[in-house]
Design an enzyme around this catalytic site. Sequence first.
Site, mmCIF file in Angstrom:
data_model
loop_
_atom_site.group_PDB
_atom_site.id
_atom_site.type_symbol
_atom_site.label_atom_id
_atom_site.label_comp_id
_atom_site.label_asym_id
_atom_site.label_seq_id
_atom_site.Cartn_x
_atom_site.Cartn_y
_atom_site.Cartn_z
ATOM 1 C CE LYS A 95 6.856 20.943 37.391
ATOM 2 N NZ LYS A 95 6.938 20.904 35.930
ATOM 3 C CE LYS A 132 -0.464 15.650 34.980
ATOM 4 N NZ LYS A 132 0.839 15.817 34.352
ATOM 5 C CE LYS A 134 0.052 21.183 29.394
ATOM 6 N NZ LYS A 134 1.502 21.381 29.347
#
Length: 332
Positions: free
Chosen positions: A199, A196, A113
């Site tokens: 969202k 993956k 991230k």
Amino acid sequence: MNQRVLSGIQPTGSIHLGNYLGAIKNWVAFQKDHDSLFCIVNLHALTTGFGSPAQLREHVRLTAACYIACGIDPNTSAIFAQSQVTGHSELAWLLGCLTPLGWLNRMTQFKDKAGKHKEQASLGLYGYPVLMAADILLYKATHVPVGADQKQHLELARDIAGAFNAQVGKDYFPLPEPCIMGTSTRVMSLRDGTQKMSKSDPSEASRIHMTDDADTIAQKIRKAKTDSALIPATWDELEGRPEAQNLVQMLSTLENQTPQQILNTYAGQNFAPFKARLIEVLQETLNPISGKIHELMTQDQAFLETCLAQGAEKARTLATKHMHEIHGLIGL
Ligand code: ADP
Ligand code: TRP
């Protein structure tokens, strides 16, 4: 010992098929015979920055609607927003004081991230797994059903629980058991079988939302990336074909069959008939769920608010008792 289940999802929009097959479907099974708490982790949603307050509130209600529409029963399971129980952030601070930086530096989700801009990433993003450990330990949860991507965070939660127990000289926290179950523990993007389904993927076509209508589902599956080879007879022959593997696993979970049973049906064919069946079974599974989400969001906002208030009340009662004990053990 009393068995207790806790899990959570970030309120960052409508949930997708990965959240459903990897997590919520298993929550529904657990709630039948376990004391269950399902949290909407709005504090975690702030770790990548604050956004619009109205949208955050709306996303909490939407996530609650998704939980209920997928089969979580608000009368038996507590559905609540993390921020409504102050013990989460307080316990995160206390546990943070027992968590060596070395442990946090191993977390791959932070590395993913934060990317190349590690210096700009927030302390909140870095401490994300400590808050997650607090979510679980605040209720002394014993079982945590999640997708495969959360395995490392749960191992850390166990280490933190162990560090606390060693510090206070008592097995106060049970070591929470990660429950990563079924054939769809890691559903992949429809556009790239090595990523993956998430969202946060900018491409809408990469995922199926639980709110997608029948036409959207059909379009996304027809366009889902495959390869030009035929469907083989054995799983081993799918080696190096991540998109095909992903779709076979998806259909096998939805049909309650093993991947091999799916291959037995479609071996030697191209993906057209396979995709036609996948579309059909997705529509059958998702249509009632998306209908219920829509109904809750348009006609039953007051009901959602009541569920969230009741869930928070139930969670708070347990959290207050445990925080009192924790204060006593530490000397606060
Ligand atoms: P996202 O990664 O889409 O933002 P969250 O981080 O809020 O979703 O994940 C909530 C739950 O859903 C977790 O238990 C997580 O492991 C599970 N989950 C998320 N994405 C997937 C996926 N692609 N496959 C299986 N489980 C998933
Ligand atoms: N970190 C989880 C995710 O991104 C969400 C989460 C927060 C969670 N707190 C939790 C999951 C506690 C299980 C238990 O998917």
